[in-house]
Write a protein that holds these residues in place. Structure first.
Motif, PDB file in Angstrom:
ATOM      1  N   CYS A   1      40.351  66.899  68.403  1.00  0.00           N
ATOM      2  CA  CYS A   1      39.612  65.676  68.040  1.00  0.00           C
ATOM      3  C   CYS A   1      38.730  65.895  66.813  1.00  0.00           C
ATOM      4  O   CYS A   1      38.600  65.010  65.949  1.00  0.00           O
ATOM      5  CB  CYS A   1      38.772  65.217  69.224  1.00  0.00           C
ATOM      6  N   SER A   2      38.128  67.071  66.723  1.00  0.00           N
ATOM      7  CA  SER A   2      37.236  67.356  65.594  1.00  0.00           C
ATOM      8  C   SER A   2      38.007  67.460  64.288  1.00  0.00           C
ATOM      9  O   SER A   2      37.528  67.022  63.229  1.00  0.00           O
ATOM     10  CB  SER A   2      36.455  68.651  65.855  1.00  0.00           C
ATOM     11  N   LEU A   3      39.214  68.062  64.336  1.00  0.00           N
ATOM     12  CA  LEU A   3      40.009  68.186  63.112  1.00  0.00           C
ATOM     13  C   LEU A   3      40.403  66.823  62.558  1.00  0.00           C
ATOM     14  O   LEU A   3      40.448  66.626  61.342  1.00  0.00           O
ATOM     15  CB  LEU A   3      41.256  69.027  63.387  1.00  0.00           C
ATOM     16  N   ILE A   4      40.683  65.890  63.446  1.00  0.00           N
ATOM     17  CA  ILE A   4      41.007  64.535  62.978  1.00  0.00           C
ATOM     18  C   ILE A   4      39.812  63.923  62.244  1.00  0.00           C
ATOM     19  O   ILE A   4      39.951  63.318  61.176  1.00  0.00           O
ATOM     20  CB  ILE A   4      41.425  63.657  64.167  1.00  0.00           C
ATOM     21  N   GLN A   5      38.626  64.114  62.801  1.00  0.00           N
ATOM     22  CA  GLN A   5      37.422  63.576  62.136  1.00  0.00           C
ATOM     23  C   GLN A   5      37.164  64.294  60.816  1.00  0.00           C
ATOM     24  O   GLN A   5      36.737  63.669  59.833  1.00  0.00           O
ATOM     25  CB  GLN A   5      36.216  63.707  63.071  1.00  0.00           C
ATOM     26  N   VAL A   6      37.414  65.615  60.779  1.00  0.00           N
ATOM     27  CA  VAL A   6      37.245  66.369  59.534  1.00  0.00           C
ATOM     28  C   VAL A   6      38.166  65.817  58.450  1.00  0.00           C
ATOM     29  O   VAL A   6      37.785  65.665  57.287  1.00  0.00           O
ATOM     30  CB  VAL A   6      37.507  67.871  59.770  1.00  0.00           C
ATOM     31  N   ALA A   7      39.401  65.482  58.831  1.00  0.00           N
ATOM     32  CA  ALA A   7      40.345  64.922  57.865  1.00  0.00           C
ATOM     33  C   ALA A   7      39.845  63.590  57.317  1.00  0.00           C
ATOM     34  O   ALA A   7      39.930  63.316  56.103  1.00  0.00           O
ATOM     35  CB  ALA A   7      41.719  64.757  58.523  1.00  0.00           C
ATOM     36  N   LEU A   8      39.302  62.765  58.195  1.00  0.00           N
ATOM     37  CA  LEU A   8      38.760  61.485  57.735  1.00  0.00           C
ATOM     38  C   LEU A   8      37.587  61.688  56.767  1.00  0.00           C
ATOM     39  O   LEU A   8      37.461  60.985  55.748  1.00  0.00           O
ATOM     40  CB  LEU A   8      38.316  60.650  58.936  1.00  0.00           C
ATOM     41  N   CYS A   9      36.737  62.677  57.071  1.00  0.00           N
ATOM     42  CA  CYS A   9      35.578  62.941  56.204  1.00  0.00           C
ATOM     43  C   CYS A   9      36.014  63.493  54.845  1.00  0.00           C
ATOM     44  O   CYS A   9      35.421  63.159  53.805  1.00  0.00           O
ATOM     45  CB  CYS A   9      34.622  63.920  56.891  1.00  0.00           C
TER      46      CYS A   9
ATOM     47  N   TYR B   1      36.603  55.764  64.730  1.00  0.00           N
ATOM     48  CA  TYR B   1      37.232  56.887  65.443  1.00  0.00           C
ATOM     49  C   TYR B   1      36.288  57.434  66.505  1.00  0.00           C
ATOM     50  O   TYR B   1      36.696  57.753  67.628  1.00  0.00           O
ATOM     51  CB  TYR B   1      37.604  57.978  64.449  1.00  0.00           C
ATOM     52  N   LEU B   2      35.002  57.539  66.148  1.00  0.00           N
ATOM     53  CA  LEU B   2      34.014  58.011  67.120  1.00  0.00           C
ATOM     54  C   LEU B   2      33.920  57.046  68.295  1.00  0.00           C
ATOM     55  O   LEU B   2      33.822  57.472  69.468  1.00  0.00           O
ATOM     56  CB  LEU B   2      32.661  58.148  66.418  1.00  0.00           C
ATOM     57  N   GLY B   3      34.006  55.755  68.020  1.00  0.00           N
ATOM     58  CA  GLY B   3      33.975  54.774  69.097  1.00  0.00           C
ATOM     59  C   GLY B   3      35.202  54.862  69.993  1.00  0.00           C
ATOM     60  O   GLY B   3      35.110  54.653  71.213  1.00  0.00           O
ATOM     61  N   SER B   4      36.356  55.162  69.405  1.00  0.00           N
ATOM     62  CA  SER B   4      37.573  55.305  70.204  1.00  0.00           C
ATOM     63  C   SER B   4      37.467  56.474  71.171  1.00  0.00           C
ATOM     64  O   SER B   4      37.861  56.372  72.352  1.00  0.00           O
ATOM     65  CB  SER B   4      38.778  55.502  69.276  1.00  0.00           C
ATOM     66  N   LEU B   5      36.912  57.594  70.691  1.00  0.00           N
ATOM     67  CA  LEU B   5      36.712  58.742  71.580  1.00  0.00           C
ATOM     68  C   LEU B   5      35.746  58.395  72.706  1.00  0.00           C
ATOM     69  O   LEU B   5      35.957  58.776  73.871  1.00  0.00           O
ATOM     70  CB  LEU B   5      36.167  59.928  70.778  1.00  0.00           C
ATOM     71  N   ALA B   6      34.676  57.680  72.347  1.00  0.00           N
ATOM     72  CA  ALA B   6      33.698  57.308  73.372  1.00  0.00           C
ATOM     73  C   ALA B   6      34.316  56.377  74.402  1.00  0.00           C
ATOM     74  O   ALA B   6      34.069  56.504  75.618  1.00  0.00           O
ATOM     75  CB  ALA B   6      32.482  56.649  72.710  1.00  0.00           C
TER      76      ALA B   6
END
Length: 756
Positions: free
Chosen positions: A606-614, A654-659
């Protein structure tokens, strides 16, 4: 009550010119000594003619003081000063009047304050302009009786100066009409070498071009004869053979010295002169100039008679005004005698009938000039204005105010359809009424007006804001959500307090790592979640303080990544709980997933996906420093612009989807039985987390400036505190307050009671 009349009586100027002329070499000008003496005598008489200004001033003051209806119970006084056509004497006279002392000390006065009401000054605009700058420092009004000058009408330079003469705007057209009437289309133009002369020259040339009238020569006149060299004299001498028989003459009084001299010795007879009244006043009073000019036309503004002035002038003599030094000198100069009772015993006593009526023919004190007429009106204008102000003060004030009135020099009565619109307001016409009958409307929030009766308000620049009166734009102060601000201090204190609390919970969990309640819910994930929450609280501090490039880049990136780790950790803990309850038989796949710690891989994935977005965000349109000049009226807010709004909402979405996924999984596992089942706590924590960020979106978009930054910080702190409180505080309660429940024996008793 004292009205100061600074009348420019150029009486002493004749003596100065005599001295100047006699110091010249005898062969410098083509005149015989006898001619020089005659010319000097005539010039001196012409200068004494200016004493008529004093007589008109005396007469107006005397009439006003005798009038019981105008300024009752008050007596007007005055002081007279002579400028002697010298910048030095002009400055000395002004300083002497302002200080009231022989020692000229700027910004000091020993005169009684509040009694000097106005100054009446100036046959020349240069004099009024020279003293006008100094008088504006004291807001003392000046009324000039000299010829109209557009320069003196510039209200930004001379707001307290008023001209009695009317404008010469129609003079050029009037002269041209005269030329066309007689068919004179070939003329010579004489103008003074100054701005007034240039303005008149432009006007007359424009009219002449329209009507087909031509000019043979244009002569610029200097203000003194000393500037005329031999080459200039030769050029002017050539005018004798000029075919132009009509000369137009326009200029200020100082240029007259040159023309008066040239009219006798360098201009031929038989020329027709067209001039303004201010020239004619002097020309018609000297015989030799009348002879030289031969014939002429003068244009004059309307002026009326002054009833009683002629009789007053006939009866004036030095015995009536013994304090007037100039009158005694004039009397002695004209009659070579003094009235009875004078101190000079060696001088003869004048006969009883000696008066201005019998003055020599070269000076006529009984014919009133334009300037004398303007002086008379100026004194009455001041008196009526003073009377009006005193009357209004008595009506508005207490009875005691009438005995000791306080009048400010810059106050003149007004005749208006309504109140003037002061600075900060604009005029708004009223339908169905005259254009002068307007109402005043205050300028809008971001606009100003800096002068009276403004037609429109003007907006301030983006880096400025209006003051409270909306008459001036002030520079905006650069501001940001600083640690020193009350709001910044409060948010920083909350962030640090929760950081300390999170560190304390982490210490409790590490210290009691071998107890059942810590081991039951995957203590590794608990450690990761606590460390991540600690970073969440600390990352809110990046939003405080003066923004720079580094903090702008770190704010949103750190926020997105640490919250992604925190929410994915909650998701991993929830999945771990579900896997633990699904394991019923050895060897099953679910058991292998639980034993192998497969749920722990959720966090890096999950973190790698967010890193890619950033990374995409930073590559396309990264955050940058922005100056917000519109959110607050009096400040420019220094803040971080998010760059790509789409990228920001992708990270937040994306953060909301995880939540939402964590909340759903936890909600499904909330009723699974076990002693230390934390599925209910995880469900509630995700409910709090989602509620905070769903509320954040509309509130964030409805604010701006520093409040917008504060809303984001508050959302970070609230959601982090929700996770910490809902997940870990119940466990800390058992560990610290109820340790008897945190044991294997309690766990077995609870299971056996549930099994029975």
């Amino acid at each position: 009550m004292l009205i100061t009349g600074s009348i420019i009586v150029r009486i002493l100027q004749g003596l100065l010119i005599r001295k100047w002329w006699l110091n010249k070499p005898a062969n410098q000008y083509p005149m015989q000594n006898g001619q020089i003496q005659v010319w000097l005598n005539l010039l001196e008489w012409w200068l004494w003619k200016n004493y008529q200004y004093v007589l008109a001033f005396h007469f107006a003051i005397q009439e006003i003081n005798k009038d019981p209806q105008l300024l009752p119970n008050l007596t007007l006084g005055f002081q007279l000063y002579n400028s002697v056509t010298s910048d030095q004497f002009t400055l000395r006279s002004t300083l002497h009047w302002l200080t009231g002392n022989i020692y000229f000390i700027p910004n000091f006065t020993c005169q009684t304050q509040g009694k000097m009401v106005a100054i009446i000054a100036g046959t020349m605009s240069a004099f009024s302009a020279e003293i006008g700058t100094m008088l504006e420092l004291y807001k003392t009004p000046q009324i000039t009786y000299g010829p109209f000058d557009p320069m003196l009408s510039e209200r930004d330079k001379f707001p307290s100066l008023y001209q009695m003469a009317t404008s010469d705007s129609s003079l050029a057209r009037g002269m041209l009409s005269l030329l066309l009437h007689f068919g004179w289309i070939w003329v010579v133009i004489f103008v003074s070498n100054d701005m007034k002369g240039e303005k008149f020259l432009w006007d007359i040339q424009t009219e002449m071009v329209k009507e087909g009238v031509c000019w043979a020569n244009i002569i610029k006149l200097p203000d003194t004869k000393s500037r005329y060299e031999k080459t200039e004299m030769s050029f002017l001498a050539r005018l004798r053979i000029s075919s132009a028989n009509v000369h137009i003459l326009y200029g200020d009084v100082r240029s007259l010295y040159t023309m008066e001299f040239l009219s006798k010795y360098y201009l031929t007879l038989g020329k027709v002169w067209i001039m303004a009244a201010k020239w004619e006043i002097v020309v018609h009073e000297t015989d030799h100039m009348l002879h030289s000019f031969h014939g002429g036309f003068s244009f004059s503004h309307h002026k009326g008679e002054i009833p009683g002035l002629n009789h007053f002038v006939k009866t004036v003599d030095p015995s009536h005004y013994p304090e007037d030094f100039f009158l005694s000198q004039l009397w002695l100069h004209a009659f070579h005698c003094l009235p009875p009772g004078s101190l000079c015993g060696t001088i003869g006593v004048c006969p009883p009938n000696a008066s201005f009526e019998f003055f020599p023919g070269c000076i006529d004190m009984l014919t009133i000039s334009d300037s004398s007429y303007f002086i008379y009106n100026a004194v009455y204008a001041v008196a009526h204005a003073l009377h009006k102000m005193l009357s209004e003060q008595i009506e508005k004030g207490s009875p005691g105010d009438a005995t000791q009135p306080r009048i400010f020099p810059w106050q003149t009565p007004q005749s208006l359809c309504g109140q003037r619109c002061g600075p900060g307001f604009r005029k708004m016409p009223q339908e169905g009424r005259a254009v002068c009958c307007y109402i005043c409307v205050i300028c809008p929030e971001r606009d100003i007006s800096n002068h009276t009766d403004a037609e429109q308000c003007i907006p301030c620049a983006d880096h400025e804001y209006p003051n409270m009166e909306r008459n001036r734009c002030l520079p905006k102060l650069v501001t940001f959500l600083a640690f020193e601000d009350d709001l910044g201090t409060a948010l920083a204190s909350v962030a640090l307090s929760f950081s300390v609390l999170t560190a304390a919970v982490l210490w409790v969990f590490v210290k009691h790592r071998d107890t059942p309640i810590v081991k039951a819910n995957n203590r590794t994930l608990s450690y990761i979640l606590l460390i991540t929450l600690l970073l969440c609280f600390l990352c809110s501090l990046l939003f405080l303080g003066r923004p720079n490039t580094a903090t702008c880049l770190l704010q949103q990136i750190a926020f997105g990544l640490v919250f992604t780790v925190a929410v994915s950790t909650v998701l991993a803990k929830t999945i771990t709980v579900i896997l633990a309850f699904k394991v019923t038989k050895p060897g099953r796949t679910i058991r292998r997933l639980l034993v192998s710690g497969a749920s722990n891989f959720i966090i890096p994935i999950c973190s790698l996906i967010q890193v890619a977005l950033c990374v995409i965000w930073l590559g396309i349109s990264p955050p940058f420093i922005e100056l917000d000049a519109h959110s607050e009226p009096d400040h420019i807010i220094l803040m971080c612009n998010k760059g790509s709004v789409t990228a920001f909402y992708c990270v937040l979405g994306y953060l909301g989807s995880l939540a939402l996924a964590s909340f759903t999984v936890a909600f499904l596992a909330r009723n699974l039985p076990d002693t230390f089942n934390e599925a209910k706590f995880l469900t509630f924590s995700m409910l709090v987390f989602c509620s905070v960020w769903v509320t954040f979106l509309p509130v964030y978009h409805s604010t701006n400036g520093k409040v917008m930054v504060a809303v984001e910080i508050f959302s970070i702190l609230a959601s982090s505190a929700g996770l910490l409180g809902c997940i870990f505080l119940p466990k800390c309660y058992i560990i610290l307050i109820k340790p008897d429940k945190n044991s294997l024996k309690a766990l077995k008793n609870q299971r056996s009671s549930r099994g029975s």
